[in-house]
Scaffold this active site. Structure first.
Site, PDB file in Angstrom:
ATOM      1  N   VAL A 173       0.860  -1.189  -0.149  1.00 31.20           N
ATOM      2  CA  VAL A 173       0.098   0.001   0.011  1.00 31.20           C
ATOM      3  C   VAL A 173       0.885   0.960  -0.110  1.00 31.20           C
ATOM      4  O   VAL A 173       1.486   1.702   1.133  1.00 31.20           O
ATOM      5  CB  VAL A 173      -0.866   0.059   1.250  1.00 31.20           C
ATOM      6  CG1 VAL A 173      -1.747   1.052   1.170  1.00 31.20           C
ATOM      7  CG2 VAL A 173      -1.712  -1.144   1.164  1.00 31.20           C
ATOM      8  N   PRO A 174       1.319   1.785  -1.074  1.00 28.78           N
ATOM      9  CA  PRO A 174       2.339   2.598  -1.218  1.00 28.78           C
ATOM     10  C   PRO A 174       2.213   4.044  -0.794  1.00 28.78           C
ATOM     11  O   PRO A 174       1.972   5.143  -1.457  1.00 28.78           O
ATOM     12  CB  PRO A 174       2.441   2.694  -2.963  1.00 28.78           C
ATOM     13  CG  PRO A 174       1.102   2.398  -3.397  1.00 28.78           C
ATOM     14  CD  PRO A 174       0.421   1.497  -2.644  1.00 28.78           C
ATOM     15  N   CYS A 175       2.365   4.209   0.528  1.00 26.20           N
ATOM     16  CA  CYS A 175       2.185   5.456   1.172  1.00 26.20           C
ATOM     17  C   CYS A 175       3.215   6.415   0.886  1.00 26.20           C
ATOM     18  O   CYS A 175       3.215   7.617   0.945  1.00 26.20           O
ATOM     19  CB  CYS A 175       1.984   5.471   2.665  1.00 26.20           C
ATOM     20  SG  CYS A 175       3.225   4.541   3.441  1.00 26.20           S
ATOM     21  N   HIS A 176       4.398   5.840   0.098  1.00 30.24           N
ATOM     22  CA  HIS A 176       5.461   6.748  -0.293  1.00 30.24           C
ATOM     23  C   HIS A 176       5.105   7.547  -1.299  1.00 30.24           C
ATOM     24  O   HIS A 176       5.791   8.563  -1.819  1.00 30.24           O
ATOM     25  CB  HIS A 176       6.789   5.688  -0.405  1.00 30.24           C
ATOM     26  CG  HIS A 176       6.670   4.492  -1.469  1.00 30.24           C
ATOM     27  ND1 HIS A 176       6.184   3.501  -1.219  1.00 30.24           N
ATOM     28  CD2 HIS A 176       7.070   4.686  -2.770  1.00 30.24           C
ATOM     29  CE1 HIS A 176       5.972   2.618  -2.189  1.00 30.24           C
ATOM     30  NE2 HIS A 176       6.391   3.462  -3.121  1.00 30.24           N
TER      31      HIS A 176
END
Length: 348
Positions: free
Chosen positions: A315-318
């Site tokens: 889950v690419p919060c970056h």
């Protein structure tokens, strides 16, 4: 931290020149002329004394703008189990129904004391506790196939059904015949440092770097939310996570196929789904996400939901940016997030 004591620096530099294996993970040497950092045993040409600085953790070297050396791979190898520990772990995984005692370790030329220290440092438990957890997990898997508890107990080396039941209840909170809910935790290494993956039977609950500041709190919250106990072990979800994350870092995977088991309120779930919809190598601001969701929520609410994400990278919060296109300075580490963004941009 940055090492400033001259005598300590001299000692570390001698260890670097001598490729001292005992100092692996104790210090990280950053080379100012190349912009990379290494561990003590790096085989690369040794830099001059005036061109290096030393840090006590690789995260500090990353924060200072240095890159991991491609020769010694410091963020992976500094935390990789030493050969004797790796041998003991491999034996236990190949013989999950048997117990490897201290005397058996010595017979194999392995040091129980060194193995015990490594497990306490990297897993927070003894090697024997690690073995017990794996044995119980294997036994529970066999019980699900319909085998009788008595036969499973004796098959796994327990002298009585009561002893098996006591250990099972102590570790899982339920008797062997009850439907104990267990979350398995597995540790593996990546180019940005070791990670923990936690998974229930339904899917991955957590994927985080082991130095995540709120990790212990996350463990407690997950166990409370799911009314489960956490045990070391592996299942199809943890194995798939390790494989896919490895492919991501190798540059051969851009989308993940993991099944997630991440409780959250309706708004959090919506934000996490929106994060997964951001294309590989691209970024989106919190403001744009809030507008995209079309809900009467503030940008701050989107940022909070983003920070509540427990499944890093997948889950690419970056890929979510704060005000003025900046990364938020949360505890997951700015340097790691920037590295992930650069990694994806190079390959997109």
């Amino acid at each position: 931290m940055l090492v400033t004591d001259v005598r300590q620096i001299d000692s570390y530099y001698r260890a670097l020149i001598g490729r001292a294996a005992d100092d692996v993970g104790i210090f990280y040497v950053a080379v100012k002329t190349t912009g990379v950092f290494c561990i003590a045993t790096c085989r690369a040409r040794k830099p001059k004394r005036e061109n290096v600085v030393f840090y006590t953790s690789f995260k500090e070297a990353l924060d200072a703008g240095y890159r991991p050396c491609k020769v010694c791979k410091p963020t992976e190898n500094a935390y990789t189990a030493p050969p004797e520990v790796a041998e003991a772990i491999a034996w236990v995984r190949q013989h999950p129904k048997e117990r490897l005692s201290d005397s058996h370790l010595r017979q194999r030329g392995l040091s129980p004391e060194r193995i015990r220290r490594w497990f306490q440092q990297h897993h927070g438990m003894s090697f024997q506790a690690f073995q017990r957890s794996l044995r119980i997990n294997t036994a529970l898997e066999e019980l699900k196939t319909g085998r009788r508890a008595t036969s499973v107990a004796f098959d796994h080396g327990y002298e009585s059904l009561s002893g098996f039941g006591y250990t099972c209840k102590k570790l899982t909170g339920a008797a062997p015949t009850a439907a104990a809910h267990v979350i398995l935790i597995h540790r593996f290494t990546t180019p940005l440092g070791p990670m923990f993956v936690c998974a229930s039977e339904r899917g991955v609950c957590l994927l985080a770097f082991v130095d995540h500041r709120m990790l212990e709190t996350e463990f407690r919250n997950i166990q409370k939310e799911q009314q489960a106990r956490m045990l070391p072990g592996e299942n199809r979800h943890t194995r798939q996570a390790e494989r896919e994350v490895g492919e991501y870092f190798a540059g051969t995977r851009q989308c993940f196929g993991l099944i997630l088991d991440t409780p959250g309120n309706a708004f959090q779930q919506t934000v996490w789904q929106a994060l997964q919809a951001i294309s590989y190598g691209h970024t989106v601001s919190h403001a744009a996400l809030a507008e995209q969701l079309g809900q009467p929520r503030t940008v701050q609410a989107v940022a909070v939901a983003n920070d509540a994400n427990r499944v890093a990278i997948v889950v690419p919060c970056h890929r979510a940016l704060g005000e003025h296109g900046r990364l938020n300075s949360d505890d997951s580490g700015l340097a790691r997030k920037q590295w992930l963004r650069d990694h994806e941009r190079r390959l997109a």
